[in-house]
Motif scaffolding. Structure first.
Motif, mmCIF file in Angstrom:
data_model
loop_
_atom_site.group_PDB
_atom_site.id
_atom_site.type_symbol
_atom_site.label_atom_id
_atom_site.label_comp_id
_atom_site.label_asym_id
_atom_site.label_seq_id
_atom_site.Cartn_x
_atom_site.Cartn_y
_atom_site.Cartn_z
ATOM 1 N N ASN A 27 0.872 -1.207 -0.363
ATOM 2 C CA ASN A 27 -0.305 -0.332 -0.202
ATOM 3 C C ASN A 27 1.066 0.843 0.349
ATOM 4 O OD1 ASN A 27 -2.191 -2.197 -0.285
ATOM 5 N ND2 ASN A 27 -2.325 -0.900 2.185
ATOM 6 N N GLU A 28 2.139 0.847 -0.738
ATOM 7 C CA GLU A 28 2.989 2.067 -0.672
ATOM 8 C C GLU A 28 2.403 3.445 -2.189
ATOM 9 O OE1 GLU A 28 7.182 0.011 0.455
ATOM 10 O OE2 GLU A 28 6.438 -0.428 -1.561
ATOM 11 N N ASN A 29 2.493 4.548 -2.119
ATOM 12 C CA ASN A 29 2.374 5.352 -2.832
ATOM 13 C C ASN A 29 3.054 5.867 -4.193
ATOM 14 O OD1 ASN A 29 1.328 8.081 -4.395
ATOM 15 N ND2 ASN A 29 0.438 8.415 -2.297
ATOM 16 N N SER A 204 3.349 7.353 5.524
ATOM 17 C CA SER A 204 3.256 6.622 4.819
ATOM 18 C C SER A 204 2.763 6.321 3.585
ATOM 19 C CB SER A 204 3.519 5.305 5.654
ATOM 20 O OG SER A 204 4.300 4.889 6.354
ATOM 21 N N LYS A 205 1.037 6.398 3.588
ATOM 22 C CA LYS A 205 0.808 6.299 2.453
ATOM 23 C C LYS A 205 0.320 7.184 1.844
ATOM 24 C CE LYS A 205 0.520 1.878 4.846
ATOM 25 N NZ LYS A 205 -0.048 1.241 5.666
ATOM 26 N N SER A 206 -0.363 8.525 2.532
ATOM 27 C CA SER A 206 -1.377 9.567 1.141
ATOM 28 C C SER A 206 -0.044 10.515 1.413
ATOM 29 C CB SER A 206 -2.370 10.098 1.945
ATOM 30 O OG SER A 206 -1.893 10.339 3.378
ATOM 31 N N ASN A 288 -6.431 3.421 -1.097
ATOM 32 C CA ASN A 288 -5.523 3.154 -1.836
ATOM 33 C C ASN A 288 -4.997 1.707 -2.573
ATOM 34 O OD1 ASN A 288 -3.368 2.827 -0.051
ATOM 35 N ND2 ASN A 288 -1.981 3.275 -0.667
ATOM 36 N N PHE A 289 -6.399 0.848 -1.781
ATOM 37 C CA PHE A 289 -5.656 -0.982 -2.033
ATOM 38 C C PHE A 289 -7.430 -1.634 -2.406
ATOM 39 C CE2 PHE A 289 -5.764 -0.280 2.409
ATOM 40 C CZ PHE A 289 -7.279 -1.188 2.701
ATOM 41 N N VAL A 290 -7.270 -2.296 -3.174
ATOM 42 C CA VAL A 290 -9.390 -3.514 -3.134
ATOM 43 C C VAL A 290 -8.697 -4.359 -2.470
ATOM 44 C CG1 VAL A 290 -9.557 -2.057 -4.687
ATOM 45 C CG2 VAL A 290 -8.534 -3.657 -5.174
ATOM 46 N N LEU A 291 -9.423 -4.732 -1.448
ATOM 47 C CA LEU A 291 -9.394 -6.628 -1.719
ATOM 48 C C LEU A 291 -10.429 -7.069 -2.692
ATOM 49 C CD1 LEU A 291 -8.483 -8.480 0.928
ATOM 50 C CD2 LEU A 291 -10.748 -7.843 1.789
ATOM 51 N N THR A 292 -10.190 -8.607 -3.228
ATOM 52 C CA THR A 292 -10.784 -8.600 -4.448
ATOM 53 C C THR A 292 -10.810 -10.176 -4.343
ATOM 54 O OG1 THR A 292 -11.474 -8.442 -6.451
ATOM 55 C CG2 THR A 292 -8.883 -8.795 -5.920
#
Ligand SMILES: *Cc1c(COP(=O)(O)O)cnc(C)c1O
Length: 349
Positions: A27-29, A204-206, A288-292
């Motif tokens: 989930n890094e940018n 860390s992410k956004s 900023n991720f999806v669980l699929t």
């Protein structure tokens, strides 16, 4: 031998050396940090490092206070939000009653609870993978929620967070807002009404600064002070001068981050729609991720297929309810197009 500790550590996603890999597993940018931070880095005077850094991180706290319309006393800074969260455990979870957090959430919570001997109870998400607020109305020693939740990406509205706070005013409620910049609204506006809440955030992410290691908590000064005391009892200088400087530059360039993070949300929507055409079922994400998942395909095999094609995503084989899911971080449109093509190839073979 006597006195040796046995622990099961948190296992983060892999950090491969190969630069060709499309890395969508932590989930890094995908975009670089603000050019302001780059300038700050160039201007950094190396001689500063012979001195200890500011112990109270006043520069960064001042910038955050301005951003949120709060005071510097509302903030404590840490070496990544992981450190801040660990300090929160020591500061607030000292009851004999179990703390509550979802069965499917950030895997580190359970590790800290075990490390610090904090009794805990994992509350199952409902079958749509949502947090059910009514499940948190029971005797407890504190509550810990990620909003939006990870790895589901699902966001709880502020009114539901408020409903949870309303029935839990005697314990500390920690809201981990690691992904809030990709979502509708932060619980910060509830702080005045519910002083027993502490919000934890990360660069860390956004803010595209995972490698810098900076995170913070927002709360009422009396509780922030307790986290400060824990920090001072552990590692008072945990945020180095360079990290504080660059994080401050990031806070000051809201416009840049607004732009890249809006792009990430658009890419997420595009990707979610495209893979739905292939039969993938994806949790509604505000991160900023999806669980699929895919009803006709073995997800573990797909995970290795992607890995062979130099695309790294996250798979949680040890979590029973997530065995059939992949968590895919959102990269650039170009990266997501490649992933889409691979998923298409895989599902059509
Ligand atoms: C990434 C993440 C963190 C850790 O952030 P750092 O600031 O890099 O330590 C904490 N909580 C959640 C839910 C995360 O996804």
């Amino acid at each position: 031998m006597k006195g040796i500790r046995k622990i099961t550590p948190y296992v983060p996603g892999e950090q491969p050396d190969n630069p060709k890999i499309i890395k969508l597993n932590t989930n890094e940018n995908p975009y670089p940090p603000t050019p302001l931070a780059e300038q700050q880095l160039k201007n950094f005077d190396i001689r500063q490092l012979k001195r200890y850094n500011s112990v109270d991180n006043s520069q960064l706290k001042a910038a955050l206070a301005e951003k949120f319309g709060l005071t510097p006393e509302n903030f404590v800074i840490g070496n990544g939000s992981d450190e801040v969260l660990a300090f929160c455990f020591l500061a607030f979870f000292n009851s004999k009653d179990p703390i509550l957090f979802p069965d499917i959430t950030y895997g580190f919570y359970k590790v800290w609870a075990e490390l610090f001997n904090v009794p805990f109870k994992e509350i199952p998400l409902n079958d749509r993978f949502e947090i059910d607020i009514k499940d948190y109305q029971q005797e407890n020693g504190g509550i810990l929620l990620t909003n939006p939740n990870a790895p589901t990406g699902i966001f709880k509205s502020l009114s539901e967070i408020e409903a949870l706070l309303a029935v839990n005013q005697e314990v500390m409620v920690i809201i981990d807002e690691a992904y809030i910049d990709f979502a509708a609204s932060s619980a910060v506006t509830l702080l005045d009404k519910y002083p027993n809440m502490v919000i934890v955030r990360t660069f860390s992410k956004s803010s595209s600064l995972a490698g810098l290691r900076v995170g913070y908590a927002i709360g009422q000064p009396e509780y922030i002070q307790i986290i400060e005391s824990i920090k001072s009892s552990f590692n008072p200088y945990s945020v180095d001068s360079l990290a504080e400087d660059l994080a401050t530059a990031a806070v000051k360039d809201a416009a840049y981050y607004e732009e890249i993070n809006t792009t990430i949300c658009q890419t997420r929507e595009w990707f979610t729609e495209k893979i739905a055409e292939l039969g993938f079922q994806t949790c509604p994400s505000q991160t900023n991720f999806v669980l699929t998942t895919h009803p006709q395909h073995a997800i573990e095999d797909l995970f290795y297929f992607l890995e062979r094609h130099e695309v790294y995503v996250r798979y949680f084989p040890k979590v029973e309810r997530l065995k059939n899911y992949l968590r895919i971080s959102i990269g650039t449109p170009k990266e997501m197009e490649i992933v889409y093509q691979l998923l298409k190839e895989y599902t059509e073979q």
